[in-house]
Enzyme design. Structure first.
Site, short mmCIF file in Angstrom:
data_model
loop_
_atom_site.label_atom_id
_atom_site.label_comp_id
_atom_site.label_asym_id
_atom_site.label_seq_id
_atom_site.Cartn_x
_atom_site.Cartn_y
_atom_site.Cartn_z
N GLN A 21 30.70 32.33 2.75
CA GLN A 21 31.73 33.14 2.10
C GLN A 21 31.69 34.61 2.50
O GLN A 21 32.68 35.32 2.36
CB GLN A 21 31.60 33.03 0.58
N GLY A 57 30.12 23.77 8.78
CA GLY A 57 29.16 24.54 8.01
C GLY A 57 28.25 23.63 7.20
O GLY A 57 27.05 23.91 7.05
N CYS A 92 38.52 20.46 -16.03
CA CYS A 92 39.62 19.78 -16.70
C CYS A 92 40.60 19.17 -15.70
O CYS A 92 41.75 19.58 -15.56
CB CYS A 92 40.35 20.76 -17.60
N SER A 103 30.46 28.81 8.37
CA SER A 103 31.54 27.89 8.73
C SER A 103 32.77 28.66 9.17
O SER A 103 33.24 29.56 8.47
CB SER A 103 31.89 27.01 7.53
N ALA A 104 33.32 28.30 10.34
CA ALA A 104 34.39 29.09 10.95
C ALA A 104 35.68 29.09 10.16
O ALA A 104 36.41 30.08 10.14
CB ALA A 104 34.66 28.57 12.37
#
Length: 459
Positions: A177, A69, A320, A194-195
């Protein structure tokens, strides 16, 4: 062990596994060859392209497969910018894009191009008006994710595409997403995905470029994949990626409804079970499987380690950690709390029992991390002075905020506490702390060492 990080990589879908195994036997030959094995491989590749194009909502000859991707994003951004160089060298992106888009933007800027970032609101959403304001006659390309990878907020792609279309500017959509849940709405021009985000194998990306979009492939090219993704295609992985995308789409509506109930449960209960927590991202316009929240006075790295020890795999956009001392660019752009950040993204099939178990474990884990950092209930004492200054130089997230919380009762209502810090995270988390605890953030001022952040006590 419950795995709650499908936004990073979804577990391999059973259909992907079956298709991968089958195509290893049938799809090993060169699909560009005319002999029997090559023709068989070509049929598999064509069928995979048709299935992927149907899921994307484009023509098969508009879609190519890439090695990832990220590769699809880099290729798409560079190709459109090069194809439209006569228009200008201006690129527009949102402030919360995936790093692959921001890296492409940085590379473009390093080559002499210009980049504008469209801000987001506190939920992480852009506005079509924001994009309209950023577009100029020299704008060659605009980019917008379909849904945010850290907080799940779904972006108004259709509205932004309309604005861009009216200005004659192509819109590239990073749909990594959201593509598993449905096609991207609106008149977008370029799309990347992206796969491994939807349960396909890693190492397969999609790049769709609509007909009529000026596109000039950069770098060495060959005859494969329309010249846009050179090299021998990983055909078994491509077949598995297309098969799994079709499978997850068939299950998407029912699974989205089921997972949304579980995510709503997390969103409601985490603020009841754990003190001083902020759930971030849009409460309604969001991905069905993802929720992100931040915990005050918590070291994000320690929190993730403790949840892992308790048997739960989650992710974080928190600053953090030992590897970085700067806040997540997404959380920074939203202006929300970054410390103690937890992202829960449920893979398809997640049972309710695992979510319930997570909610049972979480309060004790957060309390344990806070206790080790010395966070305790402060005794009520008489104010010491009208103003205090705290030296937090050298202290890292979340210690500057912890020191501020300890000191705020040492001044009267209306008094001020100034925190001197050289931790970049303080610039985001001190204002966020004020918003959560009902105090007035007065701003920052530079000092010879670090920055001074001043807060007025309101209650």
């Amino acid at each position: 062990m419950p795995y709650f990080d499908s936004a990073s990589a979804a577990p391999l879908h059973p259909v992907a596994r079956q298709a991968l195994q089958a195509s290893l036997d049938e799809g090993w030959a060169d699909p560009a060859r005319l002999y029997r094995e090559g023709r068989r491989a070509r049929l598999l590749l064509d069928a995979a392209r048709e299935a992927a194009a149907e899921a994307v909502g484009c023509r098969a000859d508009e879609l190519v497969f890439t090695p990832s991707g990220t590769h699809a994003v880099h290729t798409g951004v560079a190709g459109v910018l090069a194809g439209r160089r006569r228009v200008g060298d201006h690129l527009v992106v949102s402030a919360v894009e995936h790093s692959s888009v921001l890296h492409s933007a940085a590379a473009h800027e390093a080559r002499g191009g210009s980049v504008s970032e469209v801000p987001v609101d506190r939920s992480g959403a852009v506005s079509a008006a924001g994009y309209a304001a950023a577009l100029v006659p020299a704008t060659a390309l605009a980019c917008l994710q379909s849904a945010n990878h850290e907080v799940g907020t779904v972006q108004p792609v259709a509205e932004v595409a309309e604005v861009c279309g009216a200005a004659g500017v192509p819109l590239l959509v990073d749909a990594a997403q959201s593509l598993a849940w449905g096609p991207v709405e609106g008149a977008w021009s370029v799309l990347a995905a992206s796969a491994h985000k939807w349960g396909g194998p890693p190492g397969v990306g999609l790049l769709a470029v609509r007909k009529g979009v000026r596109f000039s492939t950069q770098g060495a090219a060959d005859e494969r994949e329309s010249g846009r993704s050179p090299g021998f295609a990983n055909l078994p992985a491509i077949v598995a990626a297309a098969a799994s995308l079709r499978a997850v789409r068939a299950e998407a509506d029912a699974e989205a409804a089921r997972l949304r109930v579980l995510v709503d449960r997390i969103r409601r209960r985490v603020v009841r079970l754990v003190p001083d927590v902020e759930v971030v991202g849009d409460a309604d316009r969001r991905l069905p499987h993802l929720v992100t929240f931040s915990c005050l006075y918590v070291d994000g790295e320690a929190l993730l380690h403790e949840l892992d020890r308790a048997g739960f795999s989650v992710s974080s956009g928190s600053s953090c950690t030992s590897s970085t001392l700067t806040p997540s660019h997404v959380l920074r752009a939203m202006g929300v709390l970054s410390e103690g950040n937890v992202r829960v993204s449920l893979p398809p099939g997640t049972p309710a029992e695992e979510v319930n178990a997570f909610l049972e474990v979480l309060p004790g884990v957060v309390a344990g991390v806070r206790e080790r950092l010395g966070v305790t209930e402060q005794a009520v004492t008489a104010p010491e002075a009208d103003s205090l200054e705290l030296d937090a130089l050298g202290l890292r997230c979340p210690q500057p905020v912890i020191e501020l919380a300890r000191a705020i009762t040492r001044v009267p209502v209306g008094g001020t506490v100034t925190v001197l810090s050289d931790d970049e995270v303080a610039r985001l988390d001190i204002p966020a702390w004020c918003a959560m605890r009902g105090h007035d953030y007065l701003g920052e001022s530079p000092r010879p060492a670090g920055t001074a952040y001043t807060v007025r006590r309101l209650s």
